[in-house]
Scaffold this active site. Structure first.
Site, mmCIF file in Angstrom:
data_model
loop_
_atom_site.group_PDB
_atom_site.id
_atom_site.type_symbol
_atom_site.label_atom_id
_atom_site.label_comp_id
_atom_site.label_asym_id
_atom_site.label_seq_id
_atom_site.Cartn_x
_atom_site.Cartn_y
_atom_site.Cartn_z
ATOM 1 N N ASP A 153 0.832 -1.207 0.000
ATOM 2 C CA ASP A 153 0.000 0.000 0.000
ATOM 3 C C ASP A 153 0.871 1.263 0.000
ATOM 4 O O ASP A 153 2.108 1.191 0.017
ATOM 5 C CB ASP A 153 -0.919 -0.064 1.230
ATOM 6 N N ASP A 208 -9.689 3.758 -3.682
ATOM 7 C CA ASP A 208 -10.505 2.604 -3.311
ATOM 8 C C ASP A 208 -11.919 2.665 -3.886
ATOM 9 O O ASP A 208 -12.574 3.704 -3.831
ATOM 10 C CB ASP A 208 -10.629 2.521 -1.787
HETATM 11 C C1 GLA Z 1 -5.932 1.364 1.380
HETATM 12 C C2 GLA Z 1 -5.977 0.394 0.209
HETATM 13 C C3 GLA Z 1 -7.110 -0.597 0.428
HETATM 14 C C4 GLA Z 1 -6.906 -1.337 1.736
HETATM 15 C C5 GLA Z 1 -6.775 -0.357 2.879
HETATM 16 C C6 GLA Z 1 -6.311 -1.040 4.152
HETATM 17 O O1 GLA Z 1 -7.035 2.180 1.433
HETATM 18 O O2 GLA Z 1 -6.128 1.070 -0.999
HETATM 19 O O3 GLA Z 1 -7.189 -1.516 -0.648
HETATM 20 O O4 GLA Z 1 -5.773 -2.148 1.633
HETATM 21 O O5 GLA Z 1 -5.807 0.659 2.596
HETATM 22 O O6 GLA Z 1 -6.131 -0.151 5.189
#
Ligand code: GLA
Length: 402
Positions: A153, A208
């Site tokens: 990430d 996301d």
């Molecule tokens: C970010 C990523 C997600 C997930 C969250 C976990 O937002 O883009 O896919 O992994 O972190 O905290």
């Protein structure tokens, strides 16, 4: 050759292999990875029982047989602190048996194990330690646990150069000699499609997917804003198709199929369109409570076959008339998979003409419906269907001369 010379040659070959090859060359992800990830359904509320039983459901529901392989533990598995020797440790309350035992149990079910870390100083949301400065040690730890996929990430990454840090992790993974998929999750901030194909197998192209139709529209173009609704994420993919191929995939984020915020038509539409995009198919729903109609979407083998087409050509939008769209993807056998997508509030007729598929000389083509699982036979010039609001028709069209 003397033993010492053989050893020296072997060492040189190993060093050259590790520095010259890229993750791309480790033979993984020749088709888009398929699996299940804990984040969309559970966020940080995970533990080993839950992950083990999700893996059991992947087998008993038929997902494993349909091609879903990776069981990915997202953020929320780490302890707040590294061990005194710097090693990452699992949260002892949530994962008392440890990650190696979890990996072993997942492997025993014939599945693969994926894990989450962050390129910066701390993971997203949980604040647990990130891998910055610990890339080699963390990759070695993951390899020792039997990890098969590492998602990395991009939180707490201020001042970092994305290409540099992800390359560092890629080299660290290669140096372990364990074949692991590298899943870059830097949300498209630094145009990863331009560089991640050399060092990773998949890269997130956007922020996301929050499992809503078009939320985030107002803020997506503001500083720090992202498209959040899956149809906006879809729109952001249409210039990226040239960057994908076997071993390197654009990742428009995990599926929200079956989650709150998605009705059945929308779940079917996302699954169909993600397959046109040659996207990794990573389910993110609660498998324990999966109703049959959602299983019926995730297990549609004809749509999965489109996603997994061995030629690995990413599809694209070929036509847009207001809220009526046509997306198409060329397949290895010369046919094309086509999605007629209705973004409107009411059902609507959509017509695909063979010339929309760049088949100028094709007059007759046969049509197979990938959701009805029926052949509609040979058709001249065009195919018309009534498409429900927020829904799709998905067909495979084969020119008659093939
Ligand atoms: C970010 C990523 C997600 C997930 C969250 C976990 O937002 O883009 O896919 O992994 O972190 O905290």
């Amino acid at each position: 050759m003397k033993p010492a010379r053989i050893l020296a040659t072997a060492m040189i070959v190993t060093v050259l292999w590790a520095t010259c090859t890229s993750a791309l060359d480790n033979g993984l992800a020749q088709t888009p990875p398929m699996g299940w990830n804990s984040w969309n359904a559970y966020e940080l509320k995970i533990n080993e029982e839950l992950i083990r039983s999700a893996a059991d459901f992947m087998v008993s529901s038929g997902m494993k047989d349909a091609g879903y392989q990776y069981v990915i533990v997202d953020a929320g598995w780490k302890s707040e602190n590294r061990a005194a020797n710097g090693r990452l440790v699992a949260d002892a309350k949530k994962f008392p048996s440890g990650m190696k035992a979890l990996a072993d149990s997942i492997h025993a079910k014939g599945l693969k194990f994926g894990i989450y870390t962050d390129a910066g100083t701390g993971d997203c949301d949980s604040g647990a330690p990130g891998s910055k400065g610990y890339e080699s040690q963390d990759a070695a730890t993951f390899a020792a646990w039997g990890v098969d996929l590492v998602k990395v990430d991009w939180c707490n990454s201020e001042g970092l150069n994305a290409k540099e840090v992800y390359t560092r992790m890629s080299r660290a993974i290669l140096a372990t000699r364990r074949p692991m998929v590298l899943s870059v999750c830097e949300w498209g901030d630094n145009q990863p499609w331009l560089w991640a194909g050399e060092i990773a197998h998949m890269w997130r192209t956007t922020g996301d997917d929050k499992g809503c139709w078009d939320c985030g529209r107002e803020t997506m173009n503001k500083p720090g804003g992202y498209p959040r609704g899956w149809t906006l994420i879809l729109d952001a993919q249409s210039a990226l198709q040239g960057y994908a191929g076997p071993g390197r995939w654009n990742d428009p984020d995990m599926l929200q199929v079956g989650n709150a915020g998605m009705n059945l038509e929308e779940s079917r539409a996302q699954f169909s369109l993600w397959s046109i995009l040659a996207a990794p198919l990573i389910a993110g729903n609660d498998l324990h409570t999966m109703p049959p109609e959602i299983a019926g979407i995730l297990l549609n083998k004809e749509v999965i076959a489109v996603d997994q087409d061995p030629k690995g050509i990413q599809g694209n939008r070929v036509k847009k008339e207001g809220e009526r769209e046509i997306w198409a993807r060329p397949l290895r056998d010369g046919s094309q998979a086509v999605v007629l997508f209705n973004r409107g509030e009411y059902s609507s007729e959509i017509t695909l003409q063979w010339r929309d598929l760049n088949w100028k000389d094709t007059k007759v083509a046969t049509v197979r419906d990938l959701w009805a699982h029926q052949d509609w036979g040979a058709m001249r010039d065009a195919y018309t269907a009534n498409v429900p609001s927020h829904g799709v028709k998905m067909i495979r069209v084969t020119p008659a001369h093939l």
